[in-house]
Write an enzyme that holds these catalytic residues in place. Structure first.
Site, PDB file in Angstrom:
ATOM      1  N   ALA A 192       0.854  -1.119   0.073  1.00  0.00           N
ATOM      2  CA  ALA A 192       0.126   0.066   0.107  1.00  0.00           C
ATOM      3  C   ALA A 192       0.750   1.167   0.003  1.00  0.00           C
ATOM      4  CB  ALA A 192      -0.868  -0.162   1.240  1.00  0.00           C
ATOM      5  N   LYS A 193       0.355   2.407  -0.200  1.00  0.00           N
ATOM      6  CA  LYS A 193       1.183   3.695  -0.134  1.00  0.00           C
ATOM      7  C   LYS A 193       0.134   4.767  -0.013  1.00  0.00           C
ATOM      8  CE  LYS A 193       5.479   5.120  -0.373  1.00  0.00           C
ATOM      9  NZ  LYS A 193       6.846   4.391  -0.041  1.00  0.00           N
TER      10      LYS A 193
END
Ligand code: NAD
Length: 418
Positions: free
Chosen positions: A99-100
């Site tokens: 994720a980011k």
């Protein structure tokens, strides 16, 4: 940026003989969230920012990835960096997905109390989709242990004591020893492995580093301690060059006091971009993405490029350098040290047990050296450049996990499931 990441993904998918449908599934993020963050400024006015969290894949475990506070932050950046996290955690073989996220803002123009309000409001807006078993943020560009502490506190107000919701926290607030320097330390291990394949040691090489923040400065300190000679260093304030070698501990002291490398008396001041093309055996881009393009790739003199930053090379630059025989240690391998020690921090939080620093260092070294060996051996056996080998290894691991969960099973090449 997302286009570049997907292009590298597709090369690995070609090697693995994946169908178009499987490629689509693997490229597409599980969830994309954009939130509007409205907070009060110190002068009584309003701040208005956009925050992002892209959750790319949970096939191999809870999703993991940093938060970046930067004016260039947008959905494309978050999506590209989130997918890199999926491949990175798979290369390191730690039990996470990718994720980011981040906030489109310029922290240099915000006071500490403004940053606090923006961060805690962001947590309130995304609290349902993060959590110790869902998605665990961490520091990235312009975010730090203090911000992680605020995130832990804000989340815990809703869900009770939850140190495992975020990593990269201060050591005094459930952080791990060794997290702050972990990415730089990982850079050192992969470079050492690469050099040993060439019959060289860290003490034999000259190095240029672009970016002197968390990753660049820690990599420089650790490599200098082992005898590497730093001939060039840059950050946002400018560049430095000294053929005889820059005194890294003295430069660290200077940067602590002056907040940038500019004006350091132990080297000549040069334009920041010259650092990328100066004469050095090793180039470590450790700033932002797309620092090396087709245009300046022609001038790169280093024989080894260690991608400490995420996506520091455009696809064109990568191909120019590989075509010239330059060894590129790709981001999803080179900078995996940070997420690896984040994994240790999360494990310690869940168990309410603290590891000594020596154990953190020992376990990190094992994982980074093993990851390098896994990628290098696939690269050699399948005649793939290091980046395609790293992506192929990662995609194969993710596909295998997804197939075992039965989320992708139909029409997979049998070799992938074996
Ligand atoms: P940071 O904010 O601590 O440091 C960034 C550095 O880059 C600063 O020294 C800044 O001055 C410099 N910089 C910015 N623009 C520049 C330019 N045009 N020319 C030269 N220098 C420039 O960020 P960081 O945490 O060190 O992250 C750096 C890179 O490493 C990013 O790509 C990040 O995604 C990646 N990364 C970080 C971690 C981590 O643990 N912090 C882990 C994996 C990857």
């Amino acid at each position: 940026m997302l286009e570049t990441t997907n292009l590298f993904f597709n090369r690995a998918a070609d090697y693995l003989d994946l169908t178009e449908q499987h490629r689509d599934i693997l490229r597409t993020p599980n969830r994309v969230v954009r939130v509007e963050i409205i907070t009060e400024s110190d002068d009584g006015g309003l701040h208005h920012h956009l925050g992002y969290r892209v959750q790319h894949s949970a096939a191999r475990g809870p999703m993991k990835g940093g938060l970046r506070y930067h004016p260039s932050m947008d959905e494309d950046h978050a999506a590209s960096l989130a997918s890199l996290m999926t491949w990175k955690t798979a290369v390191a073989n730690i039990p996470y997905g990718g994720a980011k996220g981040g906030i489109n803002c310029d922290p240099s123009k915000l006071s500490e109390s403004e940053l606090y309000r923006i961060t805690t409001t962001f947590v309130e807006l995304i609290k349902e989709i993060i959590g110790p078993t869902r998605d665990i943020p961490a520091p990235d560009v312009n975010t730090n242990p203090q911000i992680m502490a605020w995130i832990m506190d804000a989340y815990s107000k809703f869900y009770g004591f939850s140190p495992g919701v975020v990593t990269g926290k201060p050591v005094d607030l459930f952080g791990s020893y060794g997290r702050e320097e972990a990415t730089g330390r990982g850079v050192m291990y992969v470079l050492e492995e690469c050099l040993s394949d060439q019959g060289r040691k860290l003490a034999d090489v000259t190095v240029a580093v672009q970016g002197f923040g968390n990753v660049g400065s820690n990599a420089a300190r650790l490599l200098a301690e082992r005898g590497s000679r730093f001939v060039a260093v840059s950050d946002i304030t400018g560049g430095l060059y000294n053929e005889k070698g820059i005194d890294i501990p003295a430069l660290l002291d200077w940067v602590r006091e002056h907040r940038g490398v500019e004006g350091f008396p132990g080297a000549d001041g040069v334009p920041g971009d010259d650092v990328l093309t100066c004469k050095a055996d090793v180039l470590i881009p450790a700033a932002l993405e797309e620092a090396v393009t087709v245009d300046n790739a022609k001038g790169v003199q280093a024989g080894i490029v260690v991608e400490a930053a995420n996506s520091p090379l455009t696809a064109g630059a990568h191909d120019v350098l590989v075509g010239r025989g330059v060894t590129i240690i790709p981001d999803i391998l080179a900078n995996a040290g940070g997420v690896t020690v984040s994994y240790f921090e999360w494990s310690q939080n869940i168990q309410q047990f603290r590891w000594e620093e020596a154990r953190v260092v020992e376990e990190l070294e094992k994982i980074m050296r093993r990851a390098y060996r896994d990628v290098a051996s696939l690269s050699a056996s399948a005649s793939l450049d290091m980046r395609t080998a790293a992506f192929a290894l990662a995609v194969k691991r993710v596909v295998k996990a997804a197939a075992l969960r039965r989320s992708v099973r139909q029409a997979l090449p049998p070799a992938l499931l074996g």
